[in-house]
Scaffold this active site. Structure first.
Site, PDB file in Angstrom:
ATOM      1  N   SER A 139      -2.905  -8.111  -6.213  1.00 37.62           N
ATOM      2  CA  SER A 139      -2.318  -6.649  -5.205  1.00 37.62           C
ATOM      3  C   SER A 139      -3.730  -5.754  -5.384  1.00 37.62           C
ATOM      4  O   SER A 139      -3.733  -5.161  -3.965  1.00 37.62           O
ATOM      5  CB  SER A 139      -1.170  -5.773  -6.014  1.00 37.62           C
ATOM      6  OG  SER A 139      -1.467  -5.963  -7.106  1.00 37.62           O
TER       7      SER A 139
ATOM      8  N   ASN B  11      -5.943  -7.578  -3.129  1.00 33.01           N
ATOM      9  CA  ASN B  11      -5.585  -8.344  -1.253  1.00 33.01           C
ATOM     10  C   ASN B  11      -4.776  -7.210  -0.980  1.00 33.01           C
ATOM     11  O   ASN B  11      -4.932  -7.076   0.412  1.00 33.01           O
ATOM     12  CB  ASN B  11      -5.383  -9.296  -1.690  1.00 33.01           C
ATOM     13  CG  ASN B  11      -6.059 -10.243  -1.975  1.00 33.01           C
ATOM     14  OD1 ASN B  11      -7.456 -10.457  -1.768  1.00 33.01           O
ATOM     15  ND2 ASN B  11      -5.952 -11.160  -3.335  1.00 33.01           N
ATOM     16  N   TYR B  12      -3.871  -6.620  -1.524  1.00 32.69           N
ATOM     17  CA  TYR B  12      -2.844  -5.567  -1.303  1.00 32.69           C
ATOM     18  C   TYR B  12      -3.086  -3.673  -1.140  1.00 32.69           C
ATOM     19  O   TYR B  12      -2.335  -3.293   0.074  1.00 32.69           O
ATOM     20  CB  TYR B  12      -2.077  -6.187  -1.720  1.00 32.69           C
ATOM     21  CG  TYR B  12      -1.068  -7.612  -0.741  1.00 32.69           C
ATOM     22  CD1 TYR B  12      -0.693  -7.486   0.152  1.00 32.69           C
ATOM     23  CD2 TYR B  12      -1.039  -8.829  -1.908  1.00 32.69           C
ATOM     24  CE1 TYR B  12      -0.808  -9.206   0.712  1.00 32.69           C
ATOM     25  CE2 TYR B  12      -1.514  -9.973  -1.963  1.00 32.69           C
ATOM     26  CZ  TYR B  12      -0.505 -10.286   0.130  1.00 32.69           C
ATOM     27  OH  TYR B  12       0.371 -11.496   0.168  1.00 32.69           O
ATOM     28  N   ILE B  13      -3.635  -2.970  -1.737  1.00 38.24           N
ATOM     29  CA  ILE B  13      -3.617  -1.924  -1.867  1.00 38.24           C
ATOM     30  C   ILE B  13      -4.592  -1.579  -0.892  1.00 38.24           C
ATOM     31  O   ILE B  13      -5.926  -1.827  -1.832  1.00 38.24           O
ATOM     32  CB  ILE B  13      -3.930  -1.502  -3.617  1.00 38.24           C
ATOM     33  CG1 ILE B  13      -2.403  -2.731  -4.282  1.00 38.24           C
ATOM     34  CG2 ILE B  13      -4.279  -0.169  -3.866  1.00 38.24           C
ATOM     35  CD1 ILE B  13      -1.921  -1.986  -5.319  1.00 38.24           C
TER      36      ILE B  13
ATOM     37  N   SER C 138       0.569  -0.903  -0.017  1.00 37.04           N
ATOM     38  CA  SER C 138       0.323  -0.212   0.022  1.00 37.04           C
ATOM     39  C   SER C 138       1.145   0.866   0.274  1.00 37.04           C
ATOM     40  O   SER C 138       0.428   2.177  -0.778  1.00 37.04           O
ATOM     41  CB  SER C 138      -0.724   0.088   1.425  1.00 37.04           C
ATOM     42  OG  SER C 138      -2.161  -0.582   0.523  1.00 37.04           O
TER      43      SER C 138
END
Length: 819
Positions: free
Chosen positions: A774, A777-779, A573
């Site tokens: 990403s 799930n990640y950003i 992030s």
DNA sequence: GCAGGCGACTCAGAAAACTCAAT
DNA sequence: AATTGAGTTTTCTGAGTCGCCTG
């Protein structure tokens, strides 16, 4: 062979490495004393690792990838204040929303599709009031006697039945679940283990029973047709379905399949007495052909037929698509029970190809509210058990027969429950920014600790933080041999003095992690050298003193809930936010999107998210190359036209590039191109002629004669001859165009060319990088939403429908929000 | 006190389904 | 206007993580 390049070959080390040797060497100081005690290396502020990727295309951004964001405690305070305010504001407006929507007459239903009329719509429903954290509640209790699990924990308390709004109104439209803005309420979840108060649902959807193949469709054994039992035929069909894929070429897959197939054959032998002993003599292709034909038939159905089939399917699935959670209608995710098939393990999974059995209702445990009606199992069957555990979020579970793993039916990603978890995940990783300084300081100091345990832990922490490695739990013999940080083995890490490290190993899903000559902290380099030292061999673990629990316990010491995976979220992030900061807030939306995707790509590279290069990629790139040349061809023409009319030299002074000749544009190619264009035009003329005549016929008028067409075609030929001649002479006809017009046209062409080039190279750069993982799930979606608002890019351009739903909680983020 | 495994959840790429533009 | 095929989105289910319990 479409050997998957991304995945490591299973060949080389087929033997599994021995289990981690514990405590190789000793913890003595002497062991570590070969490290010349460096005069206190000041913890390098910038340990920017040079990440070099395997593919040259990655080189460019390599060094940008490593997160460089340092502890920003002081600086971030202001933005946090903004945040609080924002939340406050949202709260107010949302409260208003709540009031108005409950008091005001019901909204017209967004949709009147029958599929929205689930059973649940008849029940009174109300928006749940926030879960109270203090009430008490009972533990789950199983209805059936064969209770197998005991409650793990005693959830704290409970709340009053939430089926009513504060003012007693009853919510009556099921599809208004979106109205509940849980993210605007204080507290959120997390202070208790209780996840819901009431839960109603209709159970799960089972796949249809097996329908035997038509009589004449049979597999062959040793060249002869075999009369299989239905049971065996179904399994044969599973294999027929994978014919032609990589699986069918996989030795392990075939071996496992055949073993299970034979076991089915033992229980349900062929009706004609055939003894099936040799996999090589099996021929499943007749079944495959039948399956292909069926597929074709399905494809050939008319639009209407397809629509009807879909409606029928929706109809029978309808009861299972939604549930009622705390009185709100919520979408269920995977309500379909997984159908039987052959297990498609990834990479070199030792169990790939084994038969995944059909799930019976007796194997399923249902989880549902205490007062809810227990759904009926399919006629003639019973559920394995029923429980009422509101500390978990699943509606049903079963144990799968290949690995003995549990499978669960959960709510959809867009649901309240999932949204809450998602948001709290990002809030947690966001909190890390206040602690990251401490964490780094601590492990940097420990890199030189005299105790091996501490030093290994610090080195592992460094890798998790700087390289975004996964924790790396231990794996069993019966799983694919993949590793993460703590399970790295000596063979995975190559050292090159003074401080360059190459990592090469298979990570999750057997995706290869390969980074060459990463520059690491000199102390990390020294440590790795020590950890690899004799008597360790290539198969021995680098980190023999620690494991994931040790690492996570260490992290938890800094911050509640901190574990290895939080670093991935945090770094992804923060990297994304930093990258977006660099994007210019000018130009077209398309250009902005391009830089957005580039930022996304850098995050995906950081997390090593890969995908297979599509089969058609090369062809696509070739095509783009051709279109690029066609553009250059047009530019060449414009340039030569301009040269003829440009009387003052100012044009070239203002636009020096207008003189540049096109690269990579050969006469041969232009000849062919013109021929091509001519042929296309000829075709167009012919078709037009046909159409025109058809029209004339319909209007009862006289048709044109073939000679008319000939004449037209002649003109086309002439035109292109001239074009070719003029082009070869370098003097295309200018016509009535003046210098100003041509200058503008030239500028436009330059822009188009540039945009095209950027697009093409972008496409190539991203061919083996998976951006989705990403993004999903990640950003933190709030970074994206804030950017979209600040840059006036519609958020729908970056989030597809499901993501918009999944991230509803982030949609009200203000443009100046900071992660 | 800790290894091991259980249980529940997130994260992962492949494949299927859908969309949309070119023909 | 219908077809087709490439690109995009959604679904599917396998593969991780991690806290907790048990012996």
């Amino acid at each position: 062979m479409t050997a998957n390049l991304k995945r490591g070959a299973s060949t080389e080390n087929d033997k599994k490495p021995k289990k981690a040797k514990q405590n190789i060497g000793s913890d003595s100081e002497s062991e570590l004393s070969d490290v010349p005690d460096e005069p206190q290396q000041p913890p390098q502020v910038e340990q920017v690792t040079q990440v070099k990727q395997e593919s040259p295309s990655n080189l460019k951004h390599a060094s940008d990838v490593t997160p460089k964001v340092e502890n920003t405690n002081g600086l971030e305070i202001s933005s946090d204040l903004v945040n609080l305010k924002e939340i406050e504001n949202n709260k107010v407006s949302n409260d208003q929303d709540l009031n108005t929507s409950t008091v005001s007459p019901k909204k017209p239903s967004k949709s009147n599709k029958p599929s929205d009329d689930s059973d649940f719509d008849e029940k009174p429903k109300a928006r749940s009031s926030r879960r109270s954290t203090s009430a008490k509640k009972e533990k789950k209790e199983n209805v059936t006697d064969d209770e197998k699990k005991t409650p793990k924990k005693t959830p704290k308390n409970s709340s009053q039945p939430p089926n009513q709004t504060p003012n007693g109104d009853v919510k009556d439209e099921g599809d208004e679940e979106d109205d509940y803005k849980w993210w605007a309420e204080q507290g959120g979840f997390g202070d208790g283990t209780e996840r819901w108060s009431t839960l109603e649902h209709n159970g799960v959807f089972f796949p249809p029973e097996y329908i035997p193949l038509p009589k004449q469709v049979k597999m062959k054994y040793d060249g002869k047709l075999v009369e299989l039992s239905n049971e065996a035929e179904e399994v044969a069909g599973f294999y027929a379905a994978v014919l032609g894929s990589d699986h069918a070429a996989d030795e392990t897959f075939n071996k496992n399949f055949f073993q299970d197939f034979q076991s089915v054959l033992r229980d349900y032998p062929p009706l004609d007495g055939t003894k099936i002993k040799d996999f090589e003599k099996c021929d499943f292709s007749p079944i495959r052909e039948h399956l292909d034909i069926e597929k074709e038939k399905k494809k050939a159905m008319t639009k209407d037929e397809k629509k009807r089939t879909k409606e029928q399917r929706d109809e029978i699935e309808n009861p299972f698509t939604h549930c009622l959670l705390d009185g709100r209608k919520e979408k269920v995710g995977n309500f379909r029970i997984e159908p039987p098939s052959l297990f498609r393990g990834r990479g070199a999974h030792p169990k790939k190809g084994k038969l995944k059995l059909r799930i019976k209702p007796e194997q399923i445990t249902i989880n549902i509210g205490k007062d809810a009606k227990i759904p009926d199992a399919p006629p003639g069957t019973n559920w394995g058990s029923v429980q009422h555990d509101n500390t978990v979020t699943w509606l049903a579970t079963w144990k799968e027969n290949i690995n003995g793993a549990y499978k669960y039916v959960y709510l959809a990603p867009g649901s309240t429950l999932k949204g809450q978890s998602d948001m709290s995940k990002f809030e947690k990783s966001r909190e890390l920014k206040h602690y990251i300084g401490n964490v780094r300081e601590s492990y940097e100091a420990d890199l030189q600790n005299k105790v091996m345990f501490d030093r290994q832990r610090a080195t592992a922490a460094y890798l998790v933080d700087r390289l975004a490695l996964r924790a790396g739990n231990e794996k069993g013999e019966d799983e694919a041999d993949t590793v993460g940080c703590c399970s790295l083995r000596c063979e995975h890490v190559m050292l090159r003095p003074p401080n360059l490290v190459t990592f090469d190993f298979l990570g999750k899903d057997s995706v290869r992690f390969y980074q060459e000559d990463i520059k690491v902290d000199p102390q990390v380099f020294k440590n790795l050298r020590i950890f690899k030292k004799e008597p360790k061999g290539p198969q021995d673990p680098i980190f023999d003193r620690i494991h994931t629990t040790v690492l996570n316990n260490y992290f938890r010491g800094f911050m509640k809930g901190l574990s290895a995976k939080v670093f991935r979220t945090y770094n992804a992030s923060i990297t994304f936010q930093e990258e977006l900061k660099q994007t210019p807030n000018e130009g077209t939306v398309a250009e902005k999107l391009l830089s957005f995707n580039r930022a996304n790509r850098n995050v995906a590279i950081l997390c090593n998210h890969q995908k297979n290069v599509s089969k058609s990629h090369d062809a696509t790139m070739d095509k783009m190359g051709d279109r690029l040349k066609a553009l250059k061809y047009q530019r060449r023409k414009l340039r030569q036209m301009l040269a003829q009319v440009a009387d003052d030299k100012k044009v070239y002074k203002d636009h020096p590039s207008f003189k540049d000749e096109e690269s990579d544009l050969e006469d041969e190619w232009m000849d062919a191109h013109e021929e091509n264009e001519r042929d296309k035009e000829v075709e167009r003329q012919k078709k037009k002629f046909e159409r025109d005549n058809e029209k004339l016929r319909n209007e009862d008028q006289k048709e044109m004669k073939p000679e008319d067409l000939g004449e037209r075609l002649q003109e086309v030929e002439e035109k292109w001859k001239t074009v070719t001649k003029e082009r070869r002479a370098g003097k295309p006809d200018v016509g009535k165009k003046n210098q100003t017009q041509l200058t503008t046209a030239m500028q436009k062409m330059e822009d188009r060319l540039e945009a095209f080039r950027v697009n093409a190279s972008n496409k190539d750069e991203v061919k083996d990088v998976s951006l989705g993982t990403s993004k999903i799930n990640y950003i933190d979606p709030r970074i994206t939403v804030a950017w979209c608002k600040a840059y006036e890019v519609p958020v729908e351009k970056v989030f597809a429908k499901t993501l918009l739903t999944k991230f509803t909680w982030a949609m009200e983020t203000s443009p100046d929000w900071k992660f």
